[in-house]
Scaffold this motif. Structure first.
Motif, PDB file in Angstrom:
ATOM      1  N   THR A  17      -8.099  32.260   7.307  1.00 59.60           N
ATOM      2  CA  THR A  17      -9.036  31.910   8.371  1.00 59.60           C
ATOM      3  C   THR A  17      -8.307  31.805   9.698  1.00 59.60           C
ATOM      4  O   THR A  17      -7.274  31.142   9.790  1.00 59.60           O
ATOM      5  CB  THR A  17      -9.720  30.560   8.076  1.00 59.60           C
ATOM      6  OG1 THR A  17     -10.355  30.623   6.802  1.00 59.60           O
ATOM      7  CG2 THR A  17     -10.757  30.236   9.143  1.00 59.60           C
TER       8      THR A  17
ATOM      9  N   GLN B  28      -4.164  23.331  12.494  1.00 60.74           N
ATOM     10  CA  GLN B  28      -4.185  24.711  12.940  1.00 60.74           C
ATOM     11  C   GLN B  28      -2.963  24.971  13.797  1.00 60.74           C
ATOM     12  O   GLN B  28      -2.504  24.101  14.518  1.00 60.74           O
ATOM     13  CB  GLN B  28      -5.435  24.985  13.770  1.00 60.74           C
ATOM     14  CG  GLN B  28      -6.731  24.888  12.993  1.00 60.74           C
ATOM     15  CD  GLN B  28      -7.926  25.128  13.875  1.00 60.74           C
ATOM     16  OE1 GLN B  28      -7.892  25.950  14.789  1.00 60.74           O
ATOM     17  NE2 GLN B  28      -8.989  24.406  13.619  1.00 60.74           N
TER      18      GLN B  28
ATOM     19  N   CYS C  69      -5.983  32.103  20.071  1.00 55.88           N
ATOM     20  CA  CYS C  69      -6.328  32.138  18.657  1.00 55.88           C
ATOM     21  C   CYS C  69      -5.552  31.050  17.924  1.00 55.88           C
ATOM     22  O   CYS C  69      -4.546  30.539  18.422  1.00 55.88           O
ATOM     23  CB  CYS C  69      -6.041  33.496  18.036  1.00 55.88           C
ATOM     24  SG  CYS C  69      -4.292  33.848  17.815  1.00 55.88           S
TER      25      CYS C  69
ATOM     26  N   THR D 141     -12.264  17.312  13.490  1.00 54.93           N
ATOM     27  CA  THR D 141     -12.658  18.305  12.506  1.00 54.93           C
ATOM     28  C   THR D 141     -13.078  17.598  11.225  1.00 54.93           C
ATOM     29  O   THR D 141     -12.931  16.386  11.089  1.00 54.93           O
ATOM     30  CB  THR D 141     -11.525  19.318  12.238  1.00 54.93           C
ATOM     31  OG1 THR D 141     -12.017  20.377  11.405  1.00 54.93           O
ATOM     32  CG2 THR D 141     -10.349  18.665  11.541  1.00 54.93           C
TER      33      THR D 141
ATOM     34  N   GLU E 283     -20.099  31.206  17.102  1.00 48.70           N
ATOM     35  CA  GLU E 283     -20.729  29.992  17.606  1.00 48.70           C
ATOM     36  C   GLU E 283     -21.979  30.358  18.416  1.00 48.70           C
ATOM     37  O   GLU E 283     -22.120  31.482  18.914  1.00 48.70           O
ATOM     38  CB  GLU E 283     -19.763  29.199  18.467  1.00 48.70           C
ATOM     39  CG  GLU E 283     -18.579  28.648  17.686  1.00 48.70           C
ATOM     40  CD  GLU E 283     -19.005  27.725  16.566  1.00 48.70           C
ATOM     41  OE1 GLU E 283     -19.621  26.673  16.860  1.00 48.70           O
ATOM     42  OE2 GLU E 283     -18.713  28.047  15.389  1.00 48.70           O
TER      43      GLU E 283
ATOM     44  N   LYS F 185     -13.955  23.650  10.927  1.00 50.72           N
ATOM     45  CA  LYS F 185     -14.086  23.957  12.350  1.00 50.72           C
ATOM     46  C   LYS F 185     -13.533  22.798  13.179  1.00 50.72           C
ATOM     47  O   LYS F 185     -13.795  21.625  12.880  1.00 50.72           O
ATOM     48  CB  LYS F 185     -15.563  24.176  12.670  1.00 50.72           C
ATOM     49  CG  LYS F 185     -15.835  24.845  13.973  1.00 50.72           C
ATOM     50  CD  LYS F 185     -17.254  25.425  14.004  1.00 50.72           C
ATOM     51  CE  LYS F 185     -18.322  24.377  13.975  1.00 50.72           C
ATOM     52  NZ  LYS F 185     -19.654  24.980  14.195  1.00 50.72           N
TER      53      LYS F 185
ATOM     54  N   PHE G  15      -9.159  31.424  14.090  1.00 47.65           N
ATOM     55  CA  PHE G  15     -10.179  30.977  15.033  1.00 47.65           C
ATOM     56  C   PHE G  15      -9.889  31.561  16.411  1.00 47.65           C
ATOM     57  O   PHE G  15      -8.731  31.671  16.814  1.00 47.65           O
ATOM     58  CB  PHE G  15     -10.198  29.449  15.127  1.00 47.65           C
ATOM     59  CG  PHE G  15     -10.423  28.754  13.813  1.00 47.65           C
ATOM     60  CD1 PHE G  15      -9.355  28.422  13.004  1.00 47.65           C
ATOM     61  CD2 PHE G  15     -11.703  28.438  13.398  1.00 47.65           C
ATOM     62  CE1 PHE G  15      -9.554  27.782  11.784  1.00 47.65           C
ATOM     63  CE2 PHE G  15     -11.912  27.791  12.180  1.00 47.65           C
ATOM     64  CZ  PHE G  15     -10.839  27.473  11.377  1.00 47.65           C
ATOM     65  N   TRP G  16     -10.950  31.909  17.125  1.00 44.21           N
ATOM     66  CA  TRP G  16     -10.801  32.391  18.500  1.00 44.21           C
ATOM     67  C   TRP G  16     -11.473  31.404  19.443  1.00 44.21           C
ATOM     68  O   TRP G  16     -12.627  30.999  19.253  1.00 44.21           O
ATOM     69  CB  TRP G  16     -11.433  33.775  18.655  1.00 44.21           C
ATOM     70  CG  TRP G  16     -10.607  34.856  18.023  1.00 44.21           C
ATOM     71  CD1 TRP G  16     -10.762  35.403  16.782  1.00 44.21           C
ATOM     72  CD2 TRP G  16      -9.470  35.513  18.606  1.00 44.21           C
ATOM     73  NE1 TRP G  16      -9.801  36.361  16.558  1.00 44.21           N
ATOM     74  CE2 TRP G  16      -8.993  36.456  17.653  1.00 44.21           C
ATOM     75  CE3 TRP G  16      -8.819  35.415  19.833  1.00 44.21           C
ATOM     76  CZ2 TRP G  16      -7.892  37.276  17.909  1.00 44.21           C
ATOM     77  CZ3 TRP G  16      -7.727  36.225  20.080  1.00 44.21           C
ATOM     78  CH2 TRP G  16      -7.283  37.146  19.114  1.00 44.21           C
ATOM     79  N   TYR G  17     -10.696  31.044  20.492  1.00 42.97           N
ATOM     80  CA  TYR G  17     -11.182  30.127  21.502  1.00 42.97           C
ATOM     81  C   TYR G  17     -11.122  30.807  22.869  1.00 42.97           C
ATOM     82  O   TYR G  17     -10.319  31.706  23.103  1.00 42.97           O
ATOM     83  CB  TYR G  17     -10.307  28.865  21.572  1.00 42.97           C
ATOM     84  CG  TYR G  17     -10.342  27.984  20.339  1.00 42.97           C
ATOM     85  CD1 TYR G  17      -9.541  28.265  19.235  1.00 42.97           C
ATOM     86  CD2 TYR G  17     -11.164  26.862  20.287  1.00 42.97           C
ATOM     87  CE1 TYR G  17      -9.565  27.456  18.107  1.00 42.97           C
ATOM     88  CE2 TYR G  17     -11.187  26.038  19.167  1.00 42.97           C
ATOM     89  CZ  TYR G  17     -10.385  26.350  18.092  1.00 42.97           C
ATOM     90  OH  TYR G  17     -10.416  25.533  16.977  1.00 42.97           O
TER      91      TYR G  17
ATOM     92  N   THR H 269     -15.168  32.022  14.112  1.00 40.13           N
ATOM     93  CA  THR H 269     -14.248  31.846  12.999  1.00 40.13           C
ATOM     94  C   THR H 269     -14.105  33.188  12.298  1.00 40.13           C
ATOM     95  O   THR H 269     -15.103  33.799  11.911  1.00 40.13           O
ATOM     96  CB  THR H 269     -14.791  30.797  12.019  1.00 40.13           C
ATOM     97  OG1 THR H 269     -14.985  29.565  12.718  1.00 40.13           O
ATOM     98  CG2 THR H 269     -13.820  30.581  10.868  1.00 40.13           C
TER      99      THR H 269
ATOM    100  N   LEU I 202     -14.667  26.918  21.080  1.00 42.23           N
ATOM    101  CA  LEU I 202     -14.603  27.793  19.919  1.00 42.23           C
ATOM    102  C   LEU I 202     -15.618  28.919  20.074  1.00 42.23           C
ATOM    103  O   LEU I 202     -16.802  28.659  20.332  1.00 42.23           O
ATOM    104  CB  LEU I 202     -14.889  26.988  18.645  1.00 42.23           C
ATOM    105  CG  LEU I 202     -14.855  27.758  17.334  1.00 42.23           C
ATOM    106  CD1 LEU I 202     -13.452  28.287  17.048  1.00 42.23           C
ATOM    107  CD2 LEU I 202     -15.321  26.872  16.179  1.00 42.23           C
TER     108      LEU I 202
END
Lengths: 112, 118
Positions: free
Chosen positions: B32, B107, B94, A93, B59, A99, B34-36, B49, B46
């Motif tokens: 923030t 994260q 997530c 990252t 993405e 990200k 994130f979803w994966y 966001t 990913l």
């Protein structure tokens, strides 16, 4: 369309031996790297991290090495135990972009 | 460490229906998330966001009208898979950043949600 499944590389080690898992990252601008452990059916679990201003960092039984010249990371696990069996992912990252991108993963299998 | 939960852990639905997955930060506020998505024997990819109070950033290749993301509060983000089809069957994970946890980008990941579309 037809899909082709990917197969994770597998590393098989004897209990008590040391394990080395390698990873190539893609973005030269990445400045923070993390290793995660994922057990079957669970989310990733943080193991150790390293910033780009370092080339080595040690934790409990684990060491991460960073070679920015060739964009390579490695995770060393000392005295590997059966509980270490899992899939290991490196992630890169950028502290400005937030990200996180995951590498392909390696399955570690520990033989008792 | 910070804890992130997901609900449900497992869901089976019929093709054409919509499914909502919740991601919560339990002991911190996450601006923030994130979803994966993770297919069997593959890495985490990913999807998007999720930013509290604003639109999600998707993405490339992820359809925003199919995967609706809402981040209405600092502790909750939801992912809705609309008109689900069998190819949407996957493991959805997530993660959330704790903005007070220093200047790194660590994260914290949820336990994942296994979606099976029949």
């Amino acid at each position: 369309g037809e899909s082709v499944g990917l197969h994770l590389p597998t590393l098989s080690v004897q209990e008590g031996d040391n394990s080395i898992i390698n990873c190539a990252y893609s973005n030269s601008a990445s400045d923070y790297f993390i290793w995660y452990k994922q057990e079957s059916g669970k989310g990733p679990q943080f193991i150790i991290d390293i910033r780009s201003n370092m080339d080595k960092r040690q934790g409990q039984r684990v060491t991460v090495l960073l070679n920015k010249t060739v964009k390579h990371l490695s995770l060393q696990i000392a005295a590997t135990q059966p509980g270490d069996s899992a899939v290991y992912f490196c992630a890169e990252t950028n502290t400005g972009g937030f990200k996180t991108i995951f590498g392909a993963g390696t399955r570690l299998f520990v033989k008792a | 460490g910070a804890v992130v939960s997901q609900h449900p852990s497992r869901v089976i639905c019929k093709s054409g229906t919509s499914v909502k997955i919740e991601c919560r930060s339990l002991d911190f506020q996450a601006t923030t998330m994130f979803w994966y998505r993770q297919f069997p024997k593959q890495s985490l990819m990913l999807m998007a966001t999720s930013n509290e109070g604003s639109k999600a950033t998707y993405e490339q290749g992820v359809e925003k009208d199919k995967f609706l993301i809402n981040h209405a509060s600092l502790t909750l983000s939801t992912l809705t898979v609309t008109s689900a089809h069998p190819e949407d069957s996957s493991f959805y994970i997530c993660s959330a950043r704790d903005p007070l946890a220093g200047d790194n980008n660590e994260q914290f990941f949820g336990p994942g949600t296994r979606l099976t579309v029949l």
